[in-house]
Design a protein around this motif. Structure first.
Motif, PDB file in Angstrom:
ATOM      1  N   SER A 349       0.809  -1.223   0.000  1.00 48.13           N
ATOM      2  CA  SER A 349       0.000   0.000   0.000  1.00 48.13           C
ATOM      3  C   SER A 349       0.845   1.277   0.000  1.00 48.13           C
ATOM      4  CB  SER A 349      -0.921   0.016   1.223  1.00 48.13           C
ATOM      5  OG  SER A 349      -0.190   0.226   2.419  1.00 48.13           O
ATOM      6  N   VAL A 350       2.160   1.136   0.104  1.00 50.13           N
ATOM      7  CA  VAL A 350       3.015   2.299   0.314  1.00 50.13           C
ATOM      8  C   VAL A 350       3.010   3.262  -0.873  1.00 50.13           C
ATOM      9  CG1 VAL A 350       5.423   3.061   0.583  1.00 50.13           C
ATOM     10  CG2 VAL A 350       4.531   1.203   1.987  1.00 50.13           C
ATOM     11  N   ALA A 351       3.193   2.745  -2.080  1.00 49.80           N
ATOM     12  CA  ALA A 351       3.342   3.623  -3.242  1.00 49.80           C
ATOM     13  C   ALA A 351       2.105   4.497  -3.435  1.00 49.80           C
ATOM     14  CB  ALA A 351       3.623   2.790  -4.495  1.00 49.80           C
ATOM     15  N   ASP A 352       0.942   3.880  -3.458  1.00 49.57           N
ATOM     16  CA  ASP A 352      -0.284   4.644  -3.668  1.00 49.57           C
ATOM     17  C   ASP A 352      -0.547   5.605  -2.515  1.00 49.57           C
ATOM     18  OD1 ASP A 352      -2.797   4.945  -5.339  1.00 49.57           O
ATOM     19  OD2 ASP A 352      -3.671   4.460  -3.400  1.00 49.57           O
ATOM     20  N   THR A 353      -0.290   5.155  -1.282  1.00 46.79           N
ATOM     21  CA  THR A 353      -0.497   6.019  -0.118  1.00 46.79           C
ATOM     22  C   THR A 353       0.413   7.235  -0.177  1.00 46.79           C
ATOM     23  OG1 THR A 353      -1.153   4.149   1.261  1.00 46.79           O
ATOM     24  CG2 THR A 353      -0.393   6.124   2.395  1.00 46.79           C
ATOM     25  N   THR A 354       1.672   7.034  -0.499  1.00 51.20           N
ATOM     26  CA  THR A 354       2.621   8.139  -0.563  1.00 51.20           C
ATOM     27  C   THR A 354       2.230   9.153  -1.629  1.00 51.20           C
ATOM     28  OG1 THR A 354       4.396   6.669   0.200  1.00 51.20           O
ATOM     29  CG2 THR A 354       5.055   8.736  -0.846  1.00 51.20           C
ATOM     30  N   LYS A 365       0.189   7.226   8.766  1.00 52.72           N
ATOM     31  CA  LYS A 365      -0.098   5.974   8.088  1.00 52.72           C
ATOM     32  C   LYS A 365       1.042   5.012   8.429  1.00 52.72           C
ATOM     33  CE  LYS A 365      -3.080   8.769   6.219  1.00 52.72           C
ATOM     34  NZ  LYS A 365      -3.342  10.081   6.821  1.00 52.72           N
ATOM     35  N   LEU A 366       0.738   4.014   9.251  1.00 53.87           N
ATOM     36  CA  LEU A 366       1.739   3.092   9.764  1.00 53.87           C
ATOM     37  C   LEU A 366       1.778   1.845   8.897  1.00 53.87           C
ATOM     38  CD1 LEU A 366       3.745   2.336  12.047  1.00 53.87           C
ATOM     39  CD2 LEU A 366       1.786   1.374  13.288  1.00 53.87           C
ATOM     40  N   ILE A 367       2.973   1.514   8.409  1.00 52.41           N
ATOM     41  CA  ILE A 367       3.154   0.411   7.477  1.00 52.41           C
ATOM     42  C   ILE A 367       3.882  -0.750   8.148  1.00 52.41           C
ATOM     43  CG2 ILE A 367       4.216  -0.298   5.298  1.00 52.41           C
ATOM     44  CD1 ILE A 367       1.851   1.676   5.010  1.00 52.41           C
ATOM     45  N   TYR A 368       3.345  -1.952   7.953  1.00 50.30           N
ATOM     46  CA  TYR A 368       4.032  -3.180   8.364  1.00 50.30           C
ATOM     47  C   TYR A 368       4.577  -3.821   7.097  1.00 50.30           C
ATOM     48  CZ  TYR A 368       2.524  -2.542  13.095  1.00 50.30           C
ATOM     49  OH  TYR A 368       2.379  -2.032  14.370  1.00 50.30           O
ATOM     50  N   THR A 369       5.886  -3.755   6.939  1.00 53.86           N
ATOM     51  CA  THR A 369       6.504  -4.044   5.642  1.00 53.86           C
ATOM     52  C   THR A 369       6.587  -5.529   5.316  1.00 53.86           C
ATOM     53  OG1 THR A 369       8.748  -4.083   6.569  1.00 53.86           O
ATOM     54  CG2 THR A 369       7.889  -1.945   5.839  1.00 53.86           C
ATOM     55  N   ILE A 371       4.096  -7.597   5.519  1.00 55.11           N
ATOM     56  CA  ILE A 371       2.782  -8.131   5.168  1.00 55.11           C
ATOM     57  C   ILE A 371       2.192  -7.378   3.980  1.00 55.11           C
ATOM     58  CG2 ILE A 371       2.368  -8.720   7.590  1.00 55.11           C
ATOM     59  CD1 ILE A 371       0.308  -6.414   7.633  1.00 55.11           C
ATOM     60  N   GLU A 372       1.153  -7.975   3.407  1.00 55.80           N
ATOM     61  CA  GLU A 372       0.344  -7.295   2.399  1.00 55.80           C
ATOM     62  C   GLU A 372      -1.001  -6.952   3.026  1.00 55.80           C
ATOM     63  OE1 GLU A 372      -0.044  -9.570  -1.136  1.00 55.80           O
ATOM     64  OE2 GLU A 372       2.092  -9.452  -1.651  1.00 55.80           O
ATOM     65  N   MET A 373      -1.376  -5.685   2.899  1.00 53.57           N
ATOM     66  CA  MET A 373      -2.636  -5.232   3.482  1.00 53.57           C
ATOM     67  C   MET A 373      -2.972  -3.871   2.910  1.00 53.57           C
ATOM     68  SD  MET A 373      -3.409  -4.535   7.528  1.00 53.57           S
ATOM     69  CE  MET A 373      -4.803  -3.559   8.079  1.00 53.57           C
ATOM     70  N   PRO A 374      -4.174  -3.675   2.406  1.00 48.15           N
ATOM     71  CA  PRO A 374      -4.535  -2.341   1.920  1.00 48.15           C
ATOM     72  C   PRO A 374      -4.519  -1.340   3.067  1.00 48.15           C
ATOM     73  CG  PRO A 374      -6.469  -3.745   2.037  1.00 48.15           C
ATOM     74  CD  PRO A 374      -5.286  -4.629   2.278  1.00 48.15           C
ATOM     75  N   LEU A 375      -4.193  -0.095   2.762  1.00 51.22           N
ATOM     76  CA  LEU A 375      -4.215   0.922   3.808  1.00 51.22           C
ATOM     77  C   LEU A 375      -5.633   1.018   4.365  1.00 51.22           C
ATOM     78  CD1 LEU A 375      -2.355   3.131   5.119  1.00 51.22           C
ATOM     79  CD2 LEU A 375      -3.591   4.753   3.665  1.00 51.22           C
ATOM     80  N   THR A 376      -5.753   0.884   5.686  1.00 42.73           N
ATOM     81  CA  THR A 376      -7.069   0.788   6.314  1.00 42.73           C
ATOM     82  C   THR A 376      -7.128   1.702   7.530  1.00 42.73           C
ATOM     83  OG1 THR A 376      -7.150  -1.548   5.656  1.00 42.73           O
ATOM     84  CG2 THR A 376      -8.783  -0.790   7.258  1.00 42.73           C
ATOM     85  N   ALA A 377      -8.181   2.508   7.612  1.00 41.27           N
ATOM     86  CA  ALA A 377      -8.372   3.376   8.766  1.00 41.27           C
ATOM     87  C   ALA A 377      -8.751   2.542   9.989  1.00 41.27           C
ATOM     88  CB  ALA A 377      -9.468   4.401   8.484  1.00 41.27           C
ATOM     89  N   ILE A 378      -8.184   2.866  11.128  1.00 43.70           N
ATOM     90  CA  ILE A 378      -8.526   2.172  12.368  1.00 43.70           C
ATOM     91  C   ILE A 378     -10.024   2.288  12.635  1.00 43.70           C
ATOM     92  CG2 ILE A 378      -8.184   2.186  14.875  1.00 43.70           C
ATOM     93  CD1 ILE A 378      -5.281   3.072  14.341  1.00 43.70           C
ATOM     94  N   ASP A 379     -10.606   3.423  12.281  1.00 46.42           N
ATOM     95  CA  ASP A 379     -12.046   3.623  12.486  1.00 46.42           C
ATOM     96  C   ASP A 379     -12.898   2.652  11.669  1.00 46.42           C
ATOM     97  OD1 ASP A 379     -11.581   5.653  14.258  1.00 46.42           O
ATOM     98  OD2 ASP A 379     -11.992   7.281  12.852  1.00 46.42           O
TER      99      ASP A 379
END
Length: 418
Positions: A349-354, A365-369, A371-379
């Motif tokens: 999700s890093v490239a699109d998020t950046t 925006k906290l990234i766990y490198t 794993i694969e996971m779409p950027l997701t709001a905690i809410d």
């Protein structure tokens, strides 16, 4: 060994790629990255490409790894550093290197050293400068967020005040003074508010402005005026749009004294000019937010600079001591880096998020490198958890921690993907 990394090739040209890392040299260290938080500075770098002062001119041919707010595990240690570091140790690092006058930093300048990757190689200058630190905290993300918190701390330490007796500069924000944070409910601003309640020589009043009621409401929920009062600071949240004359209202909050310290947390000309007008005698204004425009400027009252000793400065980054202080305060629970975080994602999700960072609401925006996971709001965890076991577990954990990311949630995420 192979690594996956998000690399910069030029303006708006960033790519997630897999490639081979070279064998480490005797003065280098191989590390496994676990977390990296995406910084607005990275977005600005992507928008400038090789025109950025820290980015090499040949970046198109020799792309660099993005990301500078990262933490992880030491995997392999070159002979030079084996008495100091061991495989398996968790680390934090200070990216503001300033090595022999060079501007080179991870996330901006290095082919094999940055945070948005699975593995990278730490060059010798990092250890030589003492910028690689063994971290014994209970979460990786706290170490990652130590870097932005160190920037906040550096800003507080760098502000200064003078006197007419001996001209000595007294470093730090003024004790029992008035402190104004303009544009201050973003992730870094929240860190600045939190830190005001943690320091020994506290300001007596902190006023925080923002034109977004959503951001102000979130700030009030996680750093309330009541909780800050218990820590010895009067906190006031302020939306300029609620006042016919917001500048007068801000001055009235100081009983006409003005602000001893002003931080500009959004690179907006009008904010800089207003902050300058609101300075008290011997007031110090810190242009904390870095502009993208190299010609960014504002009208400053030089009459006041001459007759009322106002002064203007700027800070970028922190130093090793600032990072150590950030990690220490976090480990003792005196500051909470979790309040900066609003989204979680994986390396994919890093490239699109950046590229779209200013358009994405919320904080860090906290990234766990790993794993694969779409950027997701905690809410959004709770709603997603209705159909997804992982998000249900994460939602339950965050609920137990006032809706904030936490070390338990981190363990759930990391264990779930193993």
């Amino acid at each position: 060994m192979k690594t996956k990394a998000v690399r910069l090739y030029g303006v708006d040209d960033i790519r997630l790629e897999e490639f081979e890392l070279p064998e480490i040299k005797d003065d280098e260290i191989l590390v496994k990255i676990i977390t990296d938080s995406i910084c607005m500075s990275t977005y600005k770098t992507v928008k400038q490409g090789k025109n950025h002062k820290r980015v090499p001119n040949d970046v198109a041919e020799n792309p660099i790894i993005l990301g500078h707010e990262f933490s992880g595990d030491i995997v392999k240690v070159g002979k030079k550093w084996q008495d100091q570091f061991k495989p398996g140790q968790r680390f934090a690092q200070q990216p503001a290197l300033n090595y022999k006058g060079s501007l080179a930093s991870p996330g901006y300048s290095y082919k094999y050293f940055g945070g948005d990757c699975t593995y990278c190689i730490i060059p010798q200058e990092v250890m030589e400068l003492g910028c690689l630190m063994v971290y014994e905290g209970d979460s990786y993300y706290s170490a990652s967020l130590g870097e932005p918190m160190s920037c906040v701390i550096g800003g507080y330490h760098a502000n200064y005040h003078t006197n007419k007796v001996n001209y000595n500069h007294e470093m730090g924000v003024k004790e029992n003074g008035y402190l104004l944070i303009l544009g201050g409910t973003g992730p870094m601003g929240l860190g600045a508010i939190d830190y005001a309640g943690a320091i020994e020589k506290k300001p007596k009043k902190v006023v925080v402005t923002d034109i977004s009621n959503d951001r102000l409401n979130r700030a009030k929920q996680i750093l309330s005026e009541e909780s800050m009062k218990e820590r010895g600071v009067e906190l006031v949240y302020f939306n300029p749009n609620d006042y016919e004359d917001d500048e007068k209202a801000l001055m009235d909050l100081t009983d006409g004294h003005g602000y001893d310290d002003v931080f500009i947390y959004a690179p907006v000309q009008a904010l800089a000019e207003q902050g300058n007008r609101l300075l008290a005698f011997d007031g110090c204004m810190n242009i904390f937010a870095g502009p993208t425009d190299k010609n960014f400027s504002a009208m400053i009252n030089l009459y006041d600079a001459h007759y009322t000793s106002t002064h203007i400065m700027g800070t970028t980054g922190g130093n090793n001591d600032d990072l150590l202080e950030a990690l220490d305060l976090s480990s003792k629970g005196l500051v909470n880096p979790s309040l900066m975080v609003t989204h979680i994602g994986g390396l994919d999700s890093v490239a699109d998020t950046t590229l779209h960072l200013p358009e994405i609401p919320g904080g860090k925006k906290l990234i766990y490198t790993q794993i694969e996971m779409p950027l997701t709001a905690i809410d959004d965890f709770e709603e997603l958890g209705k159909d997804n076991e992982l998000f249900k577990l994460l939602a339950d954990s965050c609920k137990e921690h006032k809706g904030l990311w936490n070390s338990q949630a981190e363990q759930i995420l990391l264990n779930y993907n193993n």
